[in-house]
Design a protein around this motif. Structure first.
Motif, PDB file in Angstrom:
ATOM      1  N   ARG A 145       4.429  -3.757   0.481  1.00 16.82           N
ATOM      2  CA  ARG A 145       5.068  -4.780  -0.341  1.00 16.82           C
ATOM      3  C   ARG A 145       6.506  -4.398  -0.620  1.00 16.82           C
ATOM      4  NH1 ARG A 145       3.086  -6.931  -6.243  1.00 16.82           N
ATOM      5  NH2 ARG A 145       4.668  -8.537  -6.478  1.00 16.82           N
ATOM      6  N   LYS A 146       7.380  -5.353  -0.432  1.00 20.06           N
ATOM      7  CA  LYS A 146       8.779  -5.131  -0.750  1.00 20.06           C
ATOM      8  C   LYS A 146       9.142  -5.942  -1.975  1.00 20.06           C
ATOM      9  CE  LYS A 146      13.344  -5.689   0.323  1.00 20.06           C
ATOM     10  NZ  LYS A 146      13.243  -5.706  -1.125  1.00 20.06           N
ATOM     11  N   PHE A 147       9.608  -5.209  -2.988  1.00 24.21           N
ATOM     12  CA  PHE A 147       9.964  -5.899  -4.222  1.00 24.21           C
ATOM     13  C   PHE A 147      11.335  -6.540  -4.094  1.00 24.21           C
ATOM     14  CE2 PHE A 147       6.707  -2.984  -5.615  1.00 24.21           C
ATOM     15  CZ  PHE A 147       5.972  -3.793  -6.457  1.00 24.21           C
ATOM     16  N   GLN A 148      11.618  -7.387  -5.068  1.00 25.75           N
ATOM     17  CA  GLN A 148      12.858  -8.148  -5.030  1.00 25.75           C
ATOM     18  C   GLN A 148      14.088  -7.250  -5.042  1.00 25.75           C
ATOM     19  OE1 GLN A 148      12.083 -11.324  -7.739  1.00 25.75           O
ATOM     20  NE2 GLN A 148      14.208 -11.944  -7.669  1.00 25.75           N
ATOM     21  N   LYS A 149      14.087  -6.305  -6.002  1.00 28.20           N
ATOM     22  CA  LYS A 149      15.257  -5.444  -6.160  1.00 28.20           C
ATOM     23  C   LYS A 149      15.106  -4.261  -5.207  1.00 28.20           C
ATOM     24  CE  LYS A 149      17.647  -3.030  -9.872  1.00 28.20           C
ATOM     25  NZ  LYS A 149      17.115  -1.663  -9.918  1.00 28.20           N
ATOM     26  N   PRO A 150      16.131  -4.003  -4.400  1.00 30.24           N
ATOM     27  CA  PRO A 150      15.958  -2.894  -3.457  1.00 30.24           C
ATOM     28  C   PRO A 150      15.956  -1.556  -4.192  1.00 30.24           C
ATOM     29  CG  PRO A 150      18.198  -3.706  -3.359  1.00 30.24           C
ATOM     30  CD  PRO A 150      17.460  -4.599  -4.302  1.00 30.24           C
ATOM     31  N   THR A 151      14.963  -0.704  -3.907  1.00 26.93           N
ATOM     32  CA  THR A 151      14.994   0.655  -4.438  1.00 26.93           C
ATOM     33  C   THR A 151      14.846   1.604  -3.259  1.00 26.93           C
ATOM     34  OG1 THR A 151      12.745   0.139  -5.060  1.00 26.93           O
ATOM     35  CG2 THR A 151      14.259   0.671  -6.838  1.00 26.93           C
ATOM     36  N   VAL A 152      15.918   2.333  -3.001  1.00 27.62           N
ATOM     37  CA  VAL A 152      15.883   3.359  -1.965  1.00 27.62           C
ATOM     38  C   VAL A 152      16.319   4.649  -2.646  1.00 27.62           C
ATOM     39  CG1 VAL A 152      16.320   1.796  -0.061  1.00 27.62           C
ATOM     40  CG2 VAL A 152      18.240   2.772  -1.291  1.00 27.62           C
ATOM     41  N   PHE A 153      16.115   5.775  -1.977  1.00 24.60           N
ATOM     42  CA  PHE A 153      16.532   7.047  -2.578  1.00 24.60           C
ATOM     43  C   PHE A 153      18.007   7.252  -2.262  1.00 24.60           C
ATOM     44  CE2 PHE A 153      11.989   7.674  -1.396  1.00 24.60           C
ATOM     45  CZ  PHE A 153      11.508   7.446  -2.670  1.00 24.60           C
ATOM     46  N   GLU A 154      18.844   7.008  -3.271  1.00 21.90           N
ATOM     47  CA  GLU A 154      20.277   6.899  -3.035  1.00 21.90           C
ATOM     48  C   GLU A 154      20.917   8.205  -2.584  1.00 21.90           C
ATOM     49  OE1 GLU A 154      22.359   4.351  -5.628  1.00 21.90           O
ATOM     50  OE2 GLU A 154      20.921   2.881  -4.877  1.00 21.90           O
ATOM     51  N   ALA A 155      20.396   9.331  -3.042  1.00 22.30           N
ATOM     52  CA  ALA A 155      21.041  10.604  -2.708  1.00 22.30           C
ATOM     53  C   ALA A 155      20.656  11.072  -1.299  1.00 22.30           C
ATOM     54  CB  ALA A 155      20.660  11.669  -3.733  1.00 22.30           C
ATOM     55  N   LEU A 156      19.618  10.492  -0.740  1.00 24.31           N
ATOM     56  CA  LEU A 156      19.167  10.923   0.581  1.00 24.31           C
ATOM     57  C   LEU A 156      19.765  10.020   1.660  1.00 24.31           C
ATOM     58  CD1 LEU A 156      15.407  11.537  -0.212  1.00 24.31           C
ATOM     59  CD2 LEU A 156      17.192  13.240  -0.009  1.00 24.31           C
ATOM     60  N   SER A 157      19.860  10.565   2.873  1.00 24.76           N
ATOM     61  CA  SER A 157      20.409   9.763   3.948  1.00 24.76           C
ATOM     62  C   SER A 157      19.385   8.724   4.391  1.00 24.76           C
ATOM     63  CB  SER A 157      20.793  10.659   5.122  1.00 24.76           C
ATOM     64  OG  SER A 157      19.627  11.139   5.740  1.00 24.76           O
ATOM     65  N   VAL A 158      19.862   7.756   5.146  1.00 20.53           N
ATOM     66  CA  VAL A 158      18.988   6.711   5.671  1.00 20.53           C
ATOM     67  C   VAL A 158      17.825   7.340   6.438  1.00 20.53           C
ATOM     68  CG1 VAL A 158      18.904   4.848   7.359  1.00 20.53           C
ATOM     69  CG2 VAL A 158      20.819   4.999   5.775  1.00 20.53           C
ATOM     70  N   PHE A 159      18.169   8.319   7.267  1.00 24.88           N
ATOM     71  CA  PHE A 159      17.155   9.010   8.066  1.00 24.88           C
ATOM     72  C   PHE A 159      16.093   9.649   7.164  1.00 24.88           C
ATOM     73  CE2 PHE A 159      15.418  12.556  10.405  1.00 24.88           C
ATOM     74  CZ  PHE A 159      15.293  12.065  11.688  1.00 24.88           C
ATOM     75  N   GLU A 160      16.565  10.337   6.120  1.00 31.61           N
ATOM     76  CA  GLU A 160      15.621  11.045   5.233  1.00 31.61           C
ATOM     77  C   GLU A 160      14.749  10.073   4.447  1.00 31.61           C
ATOM     78  OE1 GLU A 160      18.346  15.034   4.448  1.00 31.61           O
ATOM     79  OE2 GLU A 160      18.591  13.275   3.180  1.00 31.61           O
TER      80      GLU A 160
END
Lengths: 285, 375
Positions: free
Chosen positions: A118-133
């Motif tokens: 499930r993908k929520f409305q507001k994007p939450t990614v781990f900001e300090a990590l790279s895209v790859f990580e």
């Protein structure tokens, strides 16, 4: 004598070596879609303090389908997602994932592991990590502490990450911290993180809210490409976007299905025009 | 295309090599300088050797805190408690080595117990005359406390400032408990008057040098353990937990297990630091549990730079060196200086001293990647 034989026969039937009792089948067993639908909701109802958020909802999603769900605010779109992912339990009705897994008897993590992302409305990614990580962490696999400590990237998982990077169009950005990505890129990355878990069904909540025209186009391409490999259910307000990707549209209204069909059929349906498509124009007027 | 993602081994990493190299150089240089005859211009006194050994223990403690605070985002304001517990375990061993050489000459009981008219050794003092047992306790006691405390806190999802406050309460409660004579840990005098460690005179120059080297080795080992964690996938998971705990849970990780495991490792490292500290300083008393000490420790890490590990080492060394200088020259000004430093770092260097180093590195990297993009 006949009775004995019948009993023996029944015992033999029970003990057949080529079969397993249903309750012995591991819950992690593959999702059974031989009968067509991957998601099957029947007569589902749920109410909060007397308010019927979902009212006798019937919905079937086929394996590999891309389905758009639209409806005015309060139509029950989010509640429906909550029921599918196990966050909310319905008061009555049935929900099946494939023909083997009863979603109503499974917990949230179990459902996630079965392959509903499930993908929520507001994007939450781990900001300090790279895209790859970000993608690496989201990868399906043993997620216990020691296993995570000793985990090494093998070529197979590296290939899988590359594949997803290509799919979500972030192959150039793989080294950048997720925090510096644009809003749209973060949304794609989050979809990528879901893909790393090899889901069978993706639930995507308002993916293009706040996106530019170009980003919207790329998202449309991405979602269309994903359908086929997995089933995708998109909840969206933006009619232009829905028109650009939808093959089948379901209109929800007051907790049940108001209409279902192609975008043209739906948008010409007088009931739909009345409750939904007409509404904004009236507001404008 | 992706050769740069975690392929170099731990021992080929530049920051690790720099830390280990610097430690090696300092340790060898100081040891050799101490061996010179007194009066030689390069002679380093044994007092200074022990002082440096003390700094190294503090540095190990700072690294342990940085692991949980910098990477996992758990601000523990009670890490001094784990340090002190490790110290007490070592102190108990050292007390048992005194034997009949105490003031009262009692072969069975430490002096303070004779003074309190105790007639037999409390049960929890048994076993501490054995060095291996005491060393096991140095790891197990802080580890067990961290496990129980962390299990309760993380399972109930206590985090952020609430966690900081209860860690502060933990160390304060332990301080009050250890002040009590009935606890059997020497009350406010603590444990002191040590004579021997492993059969060697605690105050002999040889022993002091050895303890200094041991502290250096422990710091190197502690750094390597922490670095091995932070550069593994578990380390990236820690950062993920720090930045978005809910999201981490959502992609299938048991966040409370991650926190608990790392917290316990950190507490054990703090215990080791305390155990090495005590014989070099010659005393352990309940002041080591004081909340102020744990807060000062946070300042070291903040000043050095969080989430770098080597920053914690730099911070601990710099602040403690300044403390030694200040308390020697004008003791009343030290707390002002410490406060001033903290304000300065918060305002001017949010990433600490390590941030300055990284900034230059980052500039070089940006330039390199720009060239790469052109090519």
């Amino acid at each position: 004598m006949n009775k004995v034989n019948a009993t023996l026969k029944r015992v033999r039937e029970l003990a057949r070596p080529d079969r397993v009792f249903d309750f012995m089948v591991p819950q992690e067993s593959p999702v059974d879609t031989r009968h067509g639908p991957i998601l099957y909701l029947e007569d589902v109802s749920v109410s909060f303090d007397g308010f019927k958020a979902i009212n006798n909802l019937n919905l079937t999603i086929d394996d590999g389908e891309l389905r758009c769900i639209i409806g005015p605010n309060g139509a029950g779109k989010t509640t429906m997602m909550d029921i599918i992912t196990g966050k909310t339990r319905p008061d009555s009705g049935q929900a099946w994932f494939g023909s083997r897994h009863n979603l109503l008897s499974l917990s949230e993590p179990e459902i996630a592991r079965l392959g509903i992302g499930r993908k929520f409305q507001k994007p939450t990614v781990f900001e300090a990590l790279s895209v790859f990580e970000n993608l690496e962490l989201a990868m399906a696999g043993d997620k216990r502490v020691w296993a995570t400590f000793t985990a090494r990237l093998n070529s197979e998982s590296r290939g899988r990450i590359d594949e997803v990077l290509d799919t979500i169009g972030l192959a150039q950005e793989y080294r950048r911290p997720a925090g510096v990505l644009s809003h749209g890129q973060k949304q794609w990355l989050e979809i990528g993180m879901l893909l790393m878990q090899r889901p069978r069904l993706l639930l995507v909540d308002e993916p293009v809210a706040g996106m530019t025209e170009q980003e919207m186009q790329r998202t449309a391409e991405l979602l269309t490409r994903l359908a086929g490999q997995q089933s995708v259910v998109v909840v969206e307000h933006d009619m232009g976007f829905v028109r650009s990707i939808a093959r089948t549209v379901t209109v929800l209204h007051q907790g049940s299905v108001l209409a279902e069909g192609s975008m043209d059929e739906v948008s010409n349906d007088p009931k739909v025009v009345e409750v939904y498509l007409g509404a904004p124009q009236e507001e404008m007027a | 295309m992706m050769q740069d993602v975690q392929t170099t081994s731990l021992f080929k990493e530049r920051s690790t090599l720099l830390v280990l190299g610097a430690l090696l150089v300092v340790t060898v240089a100081v040891t050799l300088a101490n061996l010179l005859p007194q009066g030689h211009p390069l002679y380093v006194s044994t007092f200074t050797v022990s002082l440096l050994g003390k700094y190294l223990c503090y540095a190990l403690l700072a690294v342990a805190l940085d692991l949980v605070w910098g990477y996992l985002g758990i601000l523990s304001l009670g890490h001094g408690a784990f340090f002190a517990l490790g110290g007490y375990a070592m102190g108990m061993y050292l007390m048992r080595q005194i034997g009949a050489r105490g003031v009262y000459g009692n072969p069975e009981l430490p002096d303070f117990m004779v003074f309190l008219n105790w007639h037999e050794l409390p049960w929890y003092w048994h076993g501490f005359s054995s060095f291996p047992f005491a060393m096991a306790m140095v790891l197990l006691v802080p580890g067990a406390l961290a496990f129980v405390f962390g299990w309760l806190a993380f399972r109930s999802r206590v985090s952020g400032v609430y966690f900081s406050i209860i860690t502060q309460a933990l160390t304060y409660a332990l301080m009050l408990a250890f002040y009590r004579n009935e606890m059997g840990f020497g009350g406010n005098n603590g444990l002191t008057d040590f004579k021997e460690i492993l059969g060697a005179d605690v105050w002999a120059e040889d022993t002091r040098r050895t303890m200094f080297i041991a502290s250096s080795v422990a710091l190197a080992a502690g750094y390597l353990i922490c670095r091995a964690i932070t550069r593994s996938r578990l380390g990236r998971l820690c950062v993920a937990v720090r930045d978005s705990e809910a999201r981490t849970r959502f992609i299938g990780y048991r966040v409370e297990h991650v926190k608990l495991a790392v917290f316990v490792v950190s507490a054990m490292l703090a215990g080791v630091a305390g155990a090495l500290y005590v014989p070099q300083v010659g005393i352990i008393n309940p002041d080591q549990f004081s909340p102020l000490f744990s807060i000062e420790l946070v300042v070291w890490v903040a000043l050095g730079g969080r989430a770098t590990l080597y920053g914690a080492i730099i911070g601990a060394l710099v602040v403690n060196y300044l403390k030694t200088v200040f308390t020697g020259v004008m003791p009343e000004a030290w707390l002002f200086a410490l406060g001033g430093l903290f304000v300065l770092v918060t305002v001017a260097l949010p990433k600490g001293i390590a941030g300055l180093l990284r900034f230059r590195q980052g500039q070089a990297r940006t330039a390199a990647s720009r060239q790469e993009a052109k090519a």
